[in-house]
Design an enzyme around this catalytic site. Structure first.
Site, PDB file in Angstrom:
ATOM      1  N   LEU A 155       5.992  -4.936  -9.915  1.00 28.79           N
ATOM      2  CA  LEU A 155       5.339  -5.589  -9.109  1.00 28.79           C
ATOM      3  C   LEU A 155       6.419  -6.781  -8.954  1.00 28.79           C
ATOM      4  O   LEU A 155       6.213  -7.496  -9.377  1.00 28.79           O
ATOM      5  CB  LEU A 155       4.378  -5.570  -8.700  1.00 28.79           C
ATOM      6  CG  LEU A 155       3.625  -6.016  -7.291  1.00 28.79           C
ATOM      7  CD1 LEU A 155       3.772  -5.226  -6.114  1.00 28.79           C
ATOM      8  CD2 LEU A 155       1.303  -5.570  -7.112  1.00 28.79           C
TER       9      LEU A 155
ATOM     10  N   GLY B 202      -4.921   5.336   2.639  1.00 27.84           N
ATOM     11  CA  GLY B 202      -4.872   4.023   3.915  1.00 27.84           C
ATOM     12  C   GLY B 202      -4.132   4.600   4.713  1.00 27.84           C
ATOM     13  O   GLY B 202      -3.306   5.992   4.517  1.00 27.84           O
TER      14      GLY B 202
ATOM     15  N   ARG C 208     -18.070  10.043   2.314  1.00 29.85           N
ATOM     16  CA  ARG C 208     -18.648   9.232   1.725  1.00 29.85           C
ATOM     17  C   ARG C 208     -19.879   9.761   2.904  1.00 29.85           C
ATOM     18  O   ARG C 208     -19.950  10.258   3.951  1.00 29.85           O
ATOM     19  CB  ARG C 208     -18.566   7.492   1.616  1.00 29.85           C
ATOM     20  CG  ARG C 208     -17.574   7.281   0.676  1.00 29.85           C
ATOM     21  CD  ARG C 208     -17.347   6.002   0.661  1.00 29.85           C
ATOM     22  NE  ARG C 208     -15.664   5.711   1.680  1.00 29.85           N
ATOM     23  CZ  ARG C 208     -15.457   4.200   0.884  1.00 29.85           C
ATOM     24  NH1 ARG C 208     -16.004   3.433   0.404  1.00 29.85           N
ATOM     25  NH2 ARG C 208     -14.187   4.409   1.449  1.00 29.85           N
TER      26      ARG C 208
ATOM     27  N   TYR D 197     -13.367   6.789 -12.250  1.00 30.66           N
ATOM     28  CA  TYR D 197     -13.598   5.325 -11.413  1.00 30.66           C
ATOM     29  C   TYR D 197     -14.609   4.820 -12.042  1.00 30.66           C
ATOM     30  O   TYR D 197     -14.277   3.308 -12.183  1.00 30.66           O
ATOM     31  CB  TYR D 197     -13.912   5.782  -9.578  1.00 30.66           C
ATOM     32  CG  TYR D 197     -14.573   4.555  -8.957  1.00 30.66           C
ATOM     33  CD1 TYR D 197     -12.930   4.459  -8.683  1.00 30.66           C
ATOM     34  CD2 TYR D 197     -15.423   4.686  -8.820  1.00 30.66           C
ATOM     35  CE1 TYR D 197     -13.416   3.415  -6.828  1.00 30.66           C
ATOM     36  CE2 TYR D 197     -15.695   3.256  -8.042  1.00 30.66           C
ATOM     37  CZ  TYR D 197     -14.848   3.220  -6.769  1.00 30.66           C
ATOM     38  OH  TYR D 197     -14.815   2.574  -5.279  1.00 30.66           O
TER      39      TYR D 197
ATOM     40  N   VAL E 266       1.941   0.253  -6.496  1.00 30.82           N
ATOM     41  CA  VAL E 266       1.397  -0.627  -7.443  1.00 30.82           C
ATOM     42  C   VAL E 266       1.199  -0.640  -8.421  1.00 30.82           C
ATOM     43  O   VAL E 266       1.262  -0.972  -9.589  1.00 30.82           O
ATOM     44  CB  VAL E 266       0.385  -1.604  -6.653  1.00 30.82           C
ATOM     45  CG1 VAL E 266       0.273  -2.482  -5.393  1.00 30.82           C
ATOM     46  CG2 VAL E 266      -1.263  -0.580  -6.587  1.00 30.82           C
TER      47      VAL E 266
ATOM     48  N   ASP F  48       0.909  -1.644   0.090  1.00 31.67           N
ATOM     49  CA  ASP F  48      -0.436   0.071  -0.569  1.00 31.67           C
ATOM     50  C   ASP F  48       1.129   1.473   0.271  1.00 31.67           C
ATOM     51  O   ASP F  48       1.639   0.973   0.955  1.00 31.67           O
ATOM     52  CB  ASP F  48      -0.998   0.178   1.598  1.00 31.67           C
ATOM     53  CG  ASP F  48      -1.796   1.210   0.915  1.00 31.67           C
ATOM     54  OD1 ASP F  48      -1.984   2.509   0.952  1.00 31.67           O
ATOM     55  OD2 ASP F  48      -3.074   0.212   1.461  1.00 31.67           O
TER      56      ASP F  48
ATOM     57  N   GLY G 288      -0.005  -9.433 -13.317  1.00 27.39           N
ATOM     58  CA  GLY G 288       1.486  -9.859 -14.123  1.00 27.39           C
ATOM     59  C   GLY G 288       1.918 -11.107 -12.952  1.00 27.39           C
ATOM     60  O   GLY G 288       2.963 -12.027 -13.219  1.00 27.39           O
TER      61      GLY G 288
ATOM     62  N   ALA H 118     -11.230  -6.232  -6.943  1.00 27.96           N
ATOM     63  CA  ALA H 118     -12.158  -5.604  -5.955  1.00 27.96           C
ATOM     64  C   ALA H 118     -13.012  -4.595  -7.204  1.00 27.96           C
ATOM     65  O   ALA H 118     -12.012  -3.708  -6.869  1.00 27.96           O
ATOM     66  CB  ALA H 118     -11.129  -5.056  -4.502  1.00 27.96           C
TER      67      ALA H 118
HETATM   68  P1  NAD Z   1      -9.301   2.958   0.337  1.00 30.59           P
HETATM   69  O1  NAD Z   1      -9.354   3.905   0.218  1.00 30.59           O
HETATM   70  O2  NAD Z   1      -9.889   3.348   2.473  1.00 30.59           O
HETATM   71  O3  NAD Z   1      -8.329   1.765   0.320  1.00 30.59           O
HETATM   72  C1  NAD Z   1      -7.675   1.752  -0.923  1.00 30.59           C
HETATM   73  C2  NAD Z   1      -6.369   1.893  -0.567  1.00 30.59           C
HETATM   74  O4  NAD Z   1      -5.326   1.182  -1.554  1.00 30.59           O
HETATM   75  C3  NAD Z   1      -5.411   2.633  -0.113  1.00 30.59           C
HETATM   76  O5  NAD Z   1      -5.136   2.138   1.316  1.00 30.59           O
HETATM   77  C4  NAD Z   1      -4.619   3.353  -0.432  1.00 30.59           C
HETATM   78  O6  NAD Z   1      -4.073   4.444  -0.229  1.00 30.59           O
HETATM   79  C5  NAD Z   1      -4.678   2.428  -1.240  1.00 30.59           C
HETATM   80  N1  NAD Z   1      -3.695   3.061  -2.829  1.00 30.59           N
HETATM   81  C6  NAD Z   1      -4.253   3.550  -3.868  1.00 30.59           C
HETATM   82  N2  NAD Z   1      -3.756   3.443  -4.465  1.00 30.59           N
HETATM   83  C7  NAD Z   1      -2.630   2.839  -4.630  1.00 30.59           C
HETATM   84  C8  NAD Z   1      -1.520   2.276  -4.974  1.00 30.59           C
HETATM   85  N3  NAD Z   1      -0.844   3.127  -6.453  1.00 30.59           N
HETATM   86  N4  NAD Z   1       0.090   1.625  -5.048  1.00 30.59           N
HETATM   87  C9  NAD Z   1      -0.999   1.155  -3.496  1.00 30.59           C
HETATM   88  N5  NAD Z   1      -1.858   1.393  -2.701  1.00 30.59           N
HETATM   89  C10 NAD Z   1      -2.570   2.075  -3.320  1.00 30.59           C
HETATM   90  O7  NAD Z   1     -11.377   2.278   0.357  1.00 30.59           O
HETATM   91  P2  NAD Z   1     -12.031   1.189   0.574  1.00 30.59           P
HETATM   92  O8  NAD Z   1     -13.167   1.571   0.484  1.00 30.59           O
HETATM   93  O9  NAD Z   1     -11.369   0.190   1.529  1.00 30.59           O
HETATM   94  O10 NAD Z   1     -11.988   0.038  -0.576  1.00 30.59           O
HETATM   95  C11 NAD Z   1     -10.980  -0.411  -1.435  1.00 30.59           C
HETATM   96  C12 NAD Z   1     -11.641  -1.259  -2.258  1.00 30.59           C
HETATM   97  O11 NAD Z   1     -13.258  -2.007  -2.711  1.00 30.59           O
HETATM   98  C13 NAD Z   1     -11.795  -0.281  -4.393  1.00 30.59           C
HETATM   99  O12 NAD Z   1     -10.839  -0.629  -4.656  1.00 30.59           O
HETATM  100  C14 NAD Z   1     -12.520   0.540  -4.093  1.00 30.59           C
HETATM  101  O13 NAD Z   1     -12.557   0.319  -5.155  1.00 30.59           O
HETATM  102  C15 NAD Z   1     -13.516  -1.090  -3.783  1.00 30.59           C
HETATM  103  N6  NAD Z   1     -14.858  -0.952  -3.290  1.00 30.59           N
HETATM  104  C16 NAD Z   1     -15.226  -0.182  -1.463  1.00 30.59           C
HETATM  105  C17 NAD Z   1     -16.242  -0.035  -1.467  1.00 30.59           C
HETATM  106  C18 NAD Z   1     -17.095   0.633  -0.203  1.00 30.59           C
HETATM  107  O14 NAD Z   1     -17.968   0.790   0.060  1.00 30.59           O
HETATM  108  N7  NAD Z   1     -15.864   0.834   0.677  1.00 30.59           N
HETATM  109  C19 NAD Z   1     -17.389   0.244  -2.744  1.00 30.59           C
HETATM  110  C20 NAD Z   1     -17.125  -0.217  -3.618  1.00 30.59           C
HETATM  111  C21 NAD Z   1     -15.494  -1.055  -4.389  1.00 30.59           C
END
Ligand code: NAD
Length: 328
Positions: free
Chosen positions: A78, A53, A203, A162, A74, A48, A119, A131
C-alpha cells in the site's frame, strides 16, 4: 463537553484541509465516514476492492476534487503519494453471510490489510484508526460489555475468522503503537444500521426490512430472545470522528445501549414499515451471541459522546432507503 449534535454537513472543522486514507471506504460505514470527512473539508483517498462494497455508495462524492476512489486490495503493498494525516481501516467483510463466504479473505484483510495500513501510517507519520468490533467480546459473559472485558470467543468456530481477525488487528495496532510509536485509535463498533446497507447482506435489520417490504415473514433465529443494541449510522460516525480527533489511544466502544430482543426488533420493523407479515423461526447459527450491549461510559467521559437517535427514529430514517433499493 462537546455539543452533542453536529450536522454531517461541515460539522468537524478540525478536519478541513487534512488528508485521510479510508480503507474499505466504499462499504456501508466507510462511505458515510468518507462523506462526513469530505463535507468537513478533508481530502479523502478511498481504497476499496469492492468485494462487499459498491462504488455507488460514493458516487455523490465523485465530482468533488477532494475525493478519489481507488479500486485496490489493501492486503497488497500500500502506497499513497504525498502527505497523509489519517489512515482509517474499515476494510473487512462485516456481515456473517459475507465472512462465512470469504473466511480466508476475512482473516487476511484483518491481518495483512491492517499491517499494510499501519505501515502506511508509520511512513507518513499519520494517525492510524482501526474499525474493530463488539465481536471481540464474542458470546459475552458480562452484560453490558465495558472495554476492560476480554471476551469469550471460540477461535475455531465459523465466526472465529472475523472475531479473531479483529482481535489480531487490535493486537497489531497496539504493537505498532508500543514498538514504533505510531499514534493509534481503536473503535469497537457495536451493531450499526442505516441507509447504504445491502438488503441481502444477511444482517438482521436488512433482512427484516426486506421481508416486511416484500410481504414475507421476517426471519428470526432461534426463539428470538437473543439481544442486540443497534446504533443509527449518524451517531456511529459522529463517535468515530470524535475518537479520531481525540488523543485516546486505547479501544473505545461506540454503540447505542438501548438493548432489544430480536423478536422485539422484528415487531418494531413491522410497525415502522406499516406491514405485519409475521415471523418465521430459523435455527440459531453456531456461536450466535446471546446478549450484546455496549457500556459507553468511556465514550461519554472521554469523547463527550452518547447515542442520540432512538431505535424507532433510526428505523424511520432508514425506511426510505430500503424502499428505494427494493423498489418497494
Ligand atoms: P461493508 O462490507 O459494507 O464494508 C467493508 C468494505 O471493505 C467494503 O467496501 C469492502 O469492499 C471493503 N474491503 C473488504 N476487503 C477489502 C480488501 N482486501 N481491500 C480493499 N477493500 C476491502 O461493512 P461495514 O458494515 O461497512 O463495516 C465496515 C467496517 O466496520 C468493517 O471493518 C467491520 O468489521 C466494522 N464493523 C461494522 C459494524 C456494523 O454494524 N456495520 C459493526 C462492527 C464492526
Amino acid at each position: 463537553m462537546f455539543d452533542m449534535r453536529r450536522s454531517a454537513l461541515g460539522g468537524f472543522r478540525e478536519l478541513e484541509g487534512r488528508h485521510a486514507v479510508v480503507m474499505g471506504g466504499a462499504g456501508f460505514l466507510g462511505s458515510h465516514v468518507c462523506t462526513w470527512l469530505v463535507y468537513s473539508g478533508a481530502r479523502v483517498t478511498c481504497i476499496d476492492n469492492l468485494i462487499t462494497g459498491n462504488a455507488a455508495n460514493v458516487t455523490h462524492l465523485m465530482g468533488d476534487k477532494k475525493f478519489r476512489l481507488i479500486d485496490y486490495d489493501v492486503t497488497d503493498f500500500l502506497h499513497v503519494e504525498g502527505d497523509v494525516d489519517y489512515v482509517m481501516n474499515f476494510a473487512s467483510p462485516a456481515s456473517p453471510v459475507d465472512y462465512l463466504k470469504w473466511p480466508i479473505h476475512t482473516l487476511k484483510v484483518g491481518a495483512f490489510g491492517t499491517h499494510k495500513g499501519l505501515g502506511l501510517a508509520m511512513s507518513k507519520d499519520a494517525v492510524f484508526f482501526l474499525a474493530s468490533t463488539s465481536e471481540v467480546y464474542g458470546d459475552p459473559l458480562v452484560n453490558p460489555q465495558p472495554e476492560t472485558y476480554w471476551g469469550n470467543v471460540n477461535p475455531i468456530g465459523p465466526r472465529g475468522v472475523y472475531d479473531e481477525a479483529k482481535r489480531f488487528a487490535e493486537a497489531l495496532t497496539l504493537a505498532y503503537q508500543r514498538e514504533h510509536g505510531v499514534d493509534t485509535r481503536i473503535v469497537r463498533i457495536f451493531n450499526t444500521y442505516g441507509p447504504k446497507m445491502r438488503p441481502n447482506d444477511g444482517r438482521a435489520i436488512p433482512a427484516f426490512f426486506k421481508a416486511a417490504l416484500q410481504d414475507k415473514p421476517l426471519p428470526v433465529f432461534g426463539d428470538g430472545s437473543q439481544t442486540r443494541s443497534l446504533c443509527y449510522v449518524d451517531d456511529q460516525v459522529e463517535g468515530i470522528l470524535r475518537l479520531l480527533l481525540s488523543e485516546e489511544t486505547s479501544p473505545v466502544n461506540i454503540g447505542n445501549p438501548e438493548e432489544i430482543s430480536m423478536l422485539e426488533l422484528a415487531e418494531t420493523v413491522q410497525d415502522v414499515v406499516g406491514n405485519h407479515p409475521g415471523i418465521e423461526f430459523h435455527p440459531i447459527p453456531v456461536d450466535d451471541p446471546k446478549v450484546r450491549r455496549p457500556d459507553t461510559t468511556k465514550a461519554e467521559e472521554v469523547l463527550g459522546w452518547k447515542a442520540q437517535i432512538s431505535l424507532r427514529e433510526g428505523l424511520e430514517k432508514t425506511t426510505p432507503w430500503f424502499r428505494e433499493v427494493l423498489g418497494a
